[in-house]
Design an enzyme around this catalytic site. Structure first.
Site, PDB file in Angstrom:
ATOM      1  CD  GLU A   1     -19.079  -5.774 -27.563  1.00  0.00           C
ATOM      2  OE1 GLU A   1     -18.119  -5.854 -27.069  1.00  0.00           O
ATOM      3  OE2 GLU A   1     -20.300  -5.812 -27.878  1.00  0.00           O
TER       4      GLU A   1
ATOM      5  N   GLY B   1      -2.734  16.056  17.579  1.00  0.00           N
ATOM      6  CA  GLY B   1      -1.592  15.443  17.175  1.00  0.00           C
ATOM      7  C   GLY B   1      -1.718  14.048  17.090  1.00  0.00           C
TER       8      GLY B   1
ATOM      9  CD  GLU C   1      -7.670  14.788   7.645  1.00  0.00           C
ATOM     10  OE1 GLU C   1      -8.940  14.777   7.985  1.00  0.00           O
ATOM     11  OE2 GLU C   1      -6.783  14.799   8.255  1.00  0.00           O
TER      12      GLU C   1
END
Lengths: 107, 580
Positions: B76, B292, B317
């Site tokens: 290929e 906290g 986060e």
């Protein structure tokens, strides 16, 4: 049609530009190979008499050529000239297809 | 573990099927020793699932690591394209070719150029392959993707017969072969049914998109004559090639440590028998938003680094810079630890990979960095990628792996509602060894943070709810005030303290008042006593005066009497003098 194609070919024959350069790759003396050689010779003699060069190569003898010429299926006939280059595989038993491949077909 | 397993197998199952190690991370473990030696293996899958890369890595690893030269026959991609594509993985195909360790051969077939004129065979392919194998003494062969032949040549009958012959021929040659095939429609694994010819080992690659997140997976469909892992294993393609992760650990036989490591918050350590967490345990810090959790995790990371141990921080986060800046405000200098190379951040959005791929990525990073402590902040976000049960399964695997490596892990988790549930959303609470809960205590018009230890396996931990105070000096945990109205925190606690202080002052004041009064009373009494004394003295004087007067009178009277006697009878005068 064959004739008309032959005519310019014959005209340019002097320049040796339109001469049919054919290379046939075979594998030793396998049935397919011998059949291909016989069939091709017959076709050439019939349609290209005096206007072709046929080279028969045994790939077993020159394995490196297989990679260089992108050989997969055998027997393989490569029409080097006149352009375009064409590849024909098989034992050349289908004469119509061989002629078409060599741009000699009377269609 | 896997190696032991292989050994056991060899013991009980002799003779074992000879295998060839692929050198691909994880794959050899799943196949328990590699793919069948000297036989063809089929790798199939959809477009773009990594077939070519897997097979190429097999060749390259063979050439580099196992000294087994390989032939890669590409149908290929052109050889230059291939070399370019894998250069980013650090595979230098050109130099390997120059060293005769690798042979790339690009097979080009174009149907439009070819006319079929009768019987033919694929002897050309055999010759090419045979020559390539013999020229470098190849032990490994890859045919990628041989199905392209079907696109170039029309005579299926011949092709099928020739393929069968090819695979037999490869077996006779004794080369270990990987044949790749595109996944077909319907029940067949490849478009042209190659699995019909290759029946020893079939590996299925898969590239699935769930919730817009793609995960690559690998499964061993069949492996004749060998035990193999049957699960779907996630795999990752990154700068080091392919890594497959056989993550499902079956056993619960981990080494345990009695060593303790500090949490970085002295007061918290005190709550945990004064020593902190067990080394190699898992700690969950859960709580509502803004309680906290990250600060606790950062303190822990900081403390670990202060003790010259490595810490790995996975942030899902916030970006590392954000965390570093934010923690600066509570006097935790993480930048210093990063500069010293003790702390490493890896921030990624959970949606970057599928869960399994996250796991593989973390696994790799952990293997490379070899940390003592790993922090995941927060695991809650992973739920965006998978379902709860998937997240749980992934965390189990991660915990298993970390515990195996004796790495302490701290997860933070967000509980979504204010009602403190006994279960975190990820359902990992039963897996962890120590569970700290930070919660809001809303009272008297303000929110304060309370912390307590829900559980801590294997230690006598404090059962108190403490107040958790974040100041610009750092984190502290103080006793909450247990007043008649319940638990008092924050300014209420401060007010209570003040009130106590006021009471103290007032009490002191009143005491001194009393003291002064006593003094005054004493003084009054004393003065009274002095008055009485002087009175008594004067009375005494009076009495004494009378007494003296009487004496004097008596004396004078006696003298007068004597004088009178002398005057009356002169002779008695001498006698009286003698008497005296």
């Amino acid at each position: 049609m064959t004739e008309s194609q032959q005519v310019p070919g014959n005209d340019n024959n002097l320049n040796k530009e339109n001469i049919y350069l054919l290379r046939l790759f075979v594998t030793g003396a396998t049935p397919n190979s011998t059949r291909a050689i016989a069939n091709l010779k017959e076709i050439c003699e019939l349609h290209l008499k005096g206007n072709y060069e046929l080279e028969i190569i045994d790939v077993y003898q020159q394995p490196t050529i297989a990679e260089g010429e992108q050989i997969i299926a055998l027997p393989l006939l490569i029409k080097k000239s006149p352009s375009p280059e064409r590849r024909l595989i098989g034992d050349m038993s289908d004469t119509q297809k061989v002629l078409r491949g060599l741009s000699l077909a009377a269609t | 573990m896997t190696k032991d397993y292989i050994k056991e197998n060899i013991k009980y199952n002799q003779p074992q099927l000879p295998k060839t190690l692929t050198g691909i991370t994880g794959l050899d473990e799943i196949t328990e020793g590699g793919i069948p030696k000297g036989r063809p293996t089929l790798v199939c899958g959809e477009a773009g699932c990594g077939k070519t890369l897997l097979s190429l890595e097999f060749i390259v690893r063979g050439a580099i690591e196992f000294d087994e030269p390989g032939v890669f026959m590409a149908f290929e991609e052109k050889t230059e394209e291939l070399a370019m594509n894998v250069a980013s993985l650090g595979f230098d195909l050109n130099s390997l070719q120059a060293e005769n360790k690798l042979k790339l051969d690009y097979v080009h077939i174009d149907r439009s150029e070819i006319e079929e004129t009768g019987e033919y065979d694929l002897e050309g392919l055999f010759i090419r392959l045979g020559y390539a194998i013999d020229s470098i003494g190849a032990k490994r062969v890859v045919l990628d993707t041989i199905e392209s032949l079907f696109a170039g040549l029309t005579n299926q009958g011949i092709l099928r017969a020739e393929l069968r012959r090819l695979f037999n021929w490869l077996k006779v040659k004794g080369v270990t072969t990987i044949i790749t095939g595109e996944r077909g429609e319907g029940p067949s694994f490849t478009r042209q049914g190659l699995e019909e010819y290759v029946s020893d080992c079939v590996i299925l690659l898969d590239h699935r998109v769930v919730n817009q997140i793609s995960t690559r997976r690998l499964r061993i469909l069949k492996y004749r004559g060998s035990v193999h892992g049957t699960n779907e294993y996630p795999f990752l393609i990154d700068e080091d090639g392919i890594s497959v992760l056989p993550v499902t650990s079956l056993k619960l036989e981990k080494e345990v440590s009695t060593e303790r490591i500090s949490s970085g918050i002295p007061a918290l350590d005190k709550m945990l028998e004064g020593k902190g967490f067990f080394k190699g345990s898992s700690v969950l810090v859960s709580g509502t938003a803004g309680t906290g959790k990250t600060s606790i995790a950062a303190c822990f990371a900081n403390e670990t680094c202060n003790q010259k141990k490595r810490c790995l921080y996975f942030a899902f986060e916030e970006s590392p810079k954000q965390i570093i800046r934010n923690m600066q405000s509570i006097n935790v200098n993480l930048q210093k630890q990063v500069d010293e190379g003790l702390l490493q951040f890896h921030a990624m959005r959970p949606t970057l990979h599928g869960l399994e791929q996250h796991l593989v990525a973390m696994y790799k990073i952990i293997k490379n960095f070899k940390p003592t402590v790993v922090v995941l902040d927060p695991i809650t976000n992973l739920v965006t990628v998978g379902s709860v049960s998937e997240v749980k399964a992934m965390l189990i695997r991660l915990i298993d792996f970390l515990l195996d490596e004796q790495i302490t892990v701290m997860f933070t988790a967000l509980t979504l509602n204010n009602v403190v549930t006994e279960q975190t959303d990820e359902g990992v609470s039963s897996l962890v060894d120590t569970w700290l809960l930070v919660r809001d205590i809303e009272f008297n018009g303000e929110r304060n943070r309370g912390i307590y230890i829900m559980k801590s396996r294997g230690m006598k931990h404090s059962n108190q709810v403490r107040e958790f105070v974040i100041t610009d000096k750092g984190i502290d945990i103080v006793d909450v005030f247990l007043g008649p109205d319940g638990v008092l925190t924050g300014s209420a606690r401060e007010a209570q303290k003040l009130q106590e202080q006021t009471g103290e002052v007032i009490r002191k004041n009143s005491v001194s008042l009393k003291d002064r009064e006593i003094g005054r009373k004493r003084k009054i009494l004393e003065s009274k006593i002095a008055g009485l004394q002087s009175e008594f003295e004067s009375a005494e004087d009076e009495l004494n005066k009378i007494y003296v007067e009487e004496e004097l009178i008596k004396k004078v009277a006696e003298e007068n009497r004597q004088k009178m006697i002398m005057m009356r009878r002169g002779e008695n005068a001498s006698e009286n003098k003698n008497e005296k």
